[in-house]
Design a protein around this motif. Structure first.
Motif, mmCIF file in Angstrom:
data_model
loop_
_atom_site.group_PDB
_atom_site.id
_atom_site.type_symbol
_atom_site.label_atom_id
_atom_site.label_comp_id
_atom_site.label_asym_id
_atom_site.label_seq_id
_atom_site.Cartn_x
_atom_site.Cartn_y
_atom_site.Cartn_z
ATOM 1 N N LEU A 56 0.234 -0.647 -0.063
ATOM 2 C CA LEU A 56 -0.018 0.040 0.086
ATOM 3 C C LEU A 56 0.948 1.833 -0.180
ATOM 4 C CD1 LEU A 56 -2.462 -1.023 2.725
ATOM 5 C CD2 LEU A 56 -2.856 -0.665 -0.080
ATOM 6 N N ASP A 57 2.094 1.399 0.808
ATOM 7 C CA ASP A 57 2.786 2.275 1.424
ATOM 8 C C ASP A 57 3.469 2.458 -0.428
ATOM 9 O OD1 ASP A 57 2.373 2.892 3.655
ATOM 10 O OD2 ASP A 57 3.931 2.435 4.171
ATOM 11 N N ALA A 58 3.997 1.989 -0.767
ATOM 12 C CA ALA A 58 4.948 1.583 -2.394
ATOM 13 C C ALA A 58 6.097 2.555 -1.951
ATOM 14 C CB ALA A 58 3.454 1.996 -3.435
ATOM 15 N N ASP A 59 6.166 2.559 -1.642
ATOM 16 C CA ASP A 59 7.815 2.773 -0.862
ATOM 17 C C ASP A 59 8.825 2.499 -2.219
ATOM 18 O OD1 ASP A 59 11.025 3.567 -0.122
ATOM 19 O OD2 ASP A 59 9.311 5.171 0.775
ATOM 20 N N GLU A 60 9.190 3.095 -3.165
ATOM 21 C CA GLU A 60 10.368 2.424 -4.469
ATOM 22 C C GLU A 60 11.722 1.448 -3.925
ATOM 23 O OE1 GLU A 60 12.193 3.234 -9.162
ATOM 24 O OE2 GLU A 60 10.960 5.192 -7.803
ATOM 25 N N ALA A 61 11.756 2.736 -2.449
ATOM 26 C CA ALA A 61 13.525 2.134 -2.298
ATOM 27 C C ALA A 61 13.430 0.812 -1.359
ATOM 28 C CB ALA A 61 13.463 3.814 -1.159
ATOM 29 N N ARG A 62 12.027 1.347 -0.744
ATOM 30 C CA ARG A 62 12.176 -0.225 -0.093
ATOM 31 C C ARG A 62 10.862 -1.704 -0.189
ATOM 32 N NH1 ARG A 62 9.050 2.978 3.881
ATOM 33 N NH2 ARG A 62 6.891 2.315 3.312
ATOM 34 N N LEU A 63 10.773 -1.270 -1.731
ATOM 35 C CA LEU A 63 9.924 -1.783 -2.805
ATOM 36 C C LEU A 63 11.366 -3.225 -3.396
ATOM 37 C CD1 LEU A 63 6.345 -1.190 -3.296
ATOM 38 C CD2 LEU A 63 7.572 -2.549 -2.030
ATOM 39 N N LYS A 64 12.018 -1.794 -3.393
ATOM 40 C CA LYS A 64 13.737 -2.713 -4.570
ATOM 41 C C LYS A 64 14.111 -3.550 -3.219
ATOM 42 C CE LYS A 64 17.109 -0.811 -7.425
ATOM 43 N NZ LYS A 64 18.723 0.044 -7.713
ATOM 44 N N SER A 65 13.765 -3.514 -1.883
ATOM 45 C CA SER A 65 15.450 -4.108 -1.257
ATOM 46 C C SER A 65 14.677 -5.032 -0.671
ATOM 47 C CB SER A 65 14.839 -2.926 -0.001
ATOM 48 O OG SER A 65 15.622 -3.714 1.340
ATOM 49 N N LEU A 66 13.270 -5.467 -1.103
ATOM 50 C CA LEU A 66 12.529 -6.544 -0.419
ATOM 51 C C LEU A 66 12.181 -7.549 -2.243
ATOM 52 C CD1 LEU A 66 8.495 -5.457 1.301
ATOM 53 C CD2 LEU A 66 10.901 -6.887 1.811
ATOM 54 N N ALA A 67 12.256 -6.598 -3.089
ATOM 55 C CA ALA A 67 12.995 -7.611 -4.056
ATOM 56 C C ALA A 67 13.708 -8.240 -4.574
ATOM 57 C CB ALA A 67 12.098 -6.765 -5.363
ATOM 58 N N GLN A 68 15.164 -7.123 -4.159
ATOM 59 C CA GLN A 68 16.429 -7.520 -4.511
ATOM 60 C C GLN A 68 16.672 -8.697 -3.086
ATOM 61 O OE1 GLN A 68 18.889 -4.156 -4.405
ATOM 62 N NE2 GLN A 68 18.007 -4.559 -6.677
ATOM 63 N N ASN A 69 16.309 -8.485 -1.594
ATOM 64 C CA ASN A 69 16.924 -9.044 -0.626
ATOM 65 C C ASN A 69 15.999 -10.224 -0.042
ATOM 66 O OD1 ASN A 69 19.576 -7.472 -0.605
ATOM 67 N ND2 ASN A 69 17.951 -5.942 0.970
ATOM 68 N N VAL A 70 14.962 -10.291 -0.518
ATOM 69 C CA VAL A 70 13.973 -11.909 0.104
ATOM 70 C C VAL A 70 12.946 -12.007 -1.318
ATOM 71 C CG1 VAL A 70 11.065 -11.060 1.269
ATOM 72 C CG2 VAL A 70 13.664 -10.397 1.858
#
Length: 214
Positions: free
Chosen positions: A116-130
């Motif tokens: 919901l927040d759609a924070d680009e930096a956090r989503l990118k971190s989740l995509a790459q690291n998780v």
């Protein structure tokens, strides 16, 4: 009187305690509503002590996300390493995903808030690291089932179906489409969804190959 020679259990790591507290706060209230002051109060330390462990709210929030999600990602990968056919392993992987969302409310809420927040930096971190690791684990299983299939699209379908089920579950409670509340987290309640998701994905692979050969 305590035995002086008795070994005491090791003290819990302070940073781990802070992460546990922070995960509960962020999951229940969201990123914007939680301050470093509140986290310090919950952890029973001063704000200065909290900043000694983490440079700021962004740092502690990313640490929470990576801790919560990365641990789960590693569990899924381990879950599909055992014996059995690729189809058996796919069955276990989907079951693990569905059960995770049904039983771990904190994990579910954190993920929903991130989407919901759609924070680009956090989503990118989740995509790459998780997300990347379990995604490729399931993609590899689907590739073993049919090397010619579009495994990336099929894997995306698995995750989309699981997430869709979780998002709709609160709405469907009490309808004929869902089991009773006393059974909703049980294996009996989860298995029909697991079988259905797997059948959709495998049927999709079969249809895709039929269209390529026709």
């Amino acid at each position: 009187m305590s035995n002086p020679n008795e070994k005491l259990p090791p003290a819990p790591d302070r940073k781990d305690e802070i992460l546990t507290i922070a995960a509960k706060e962020f999951a229940s209230k969201g990123y914007a509503a939680v301050s470093m002051r509140v986290l310090a109060e919950k952890a029973k330390i001063t704000p200065a002590a909290l900043y000694h462990h983490y440079s700021g709210k962004d740092a502690i929030y990313l640490a929470v996300l990576n801790s919560v999600f990365a641990d789960k990602a590693a569990e899924l990968v381990e879950n599909v390493k055992g014996a059995g056919s690729p189809e058996d392993k796919l069955d276990r992987a989907i079951f693990w995903l569905v059960r995770l969302f049904f039983n771990d409310d904190g994990f579910k809420r954190l993920l929903q808030r991130e989407l919901l927040d759609a924070d680009e930096a956090r989503l990118k971190s989740l995509a790459q690291n998780v997300v990347d690791t379990p995604f490729h684990a399931i993609e590899n299983l689907l590739g073993q089932l049919d090397p010619r299939a579009d495994t990336r699209l099929s894997t995306t379908t698995v995750f989309a179906l699981v997430l869709g089920l979780i998002q709709l579950a609160p709405i469907l409670k009490g309808t004929s489409l869902m089991v009773s509340a006393s059974q909703e987290n049980s294996e009996a309640a989860i298995l029909p969804f697991v079988k259905y998701i797997k059948s959709i994905v495998l049927c999709g692979i079969n249809v895709e190959q039929e269209s390529k050969t026709s």
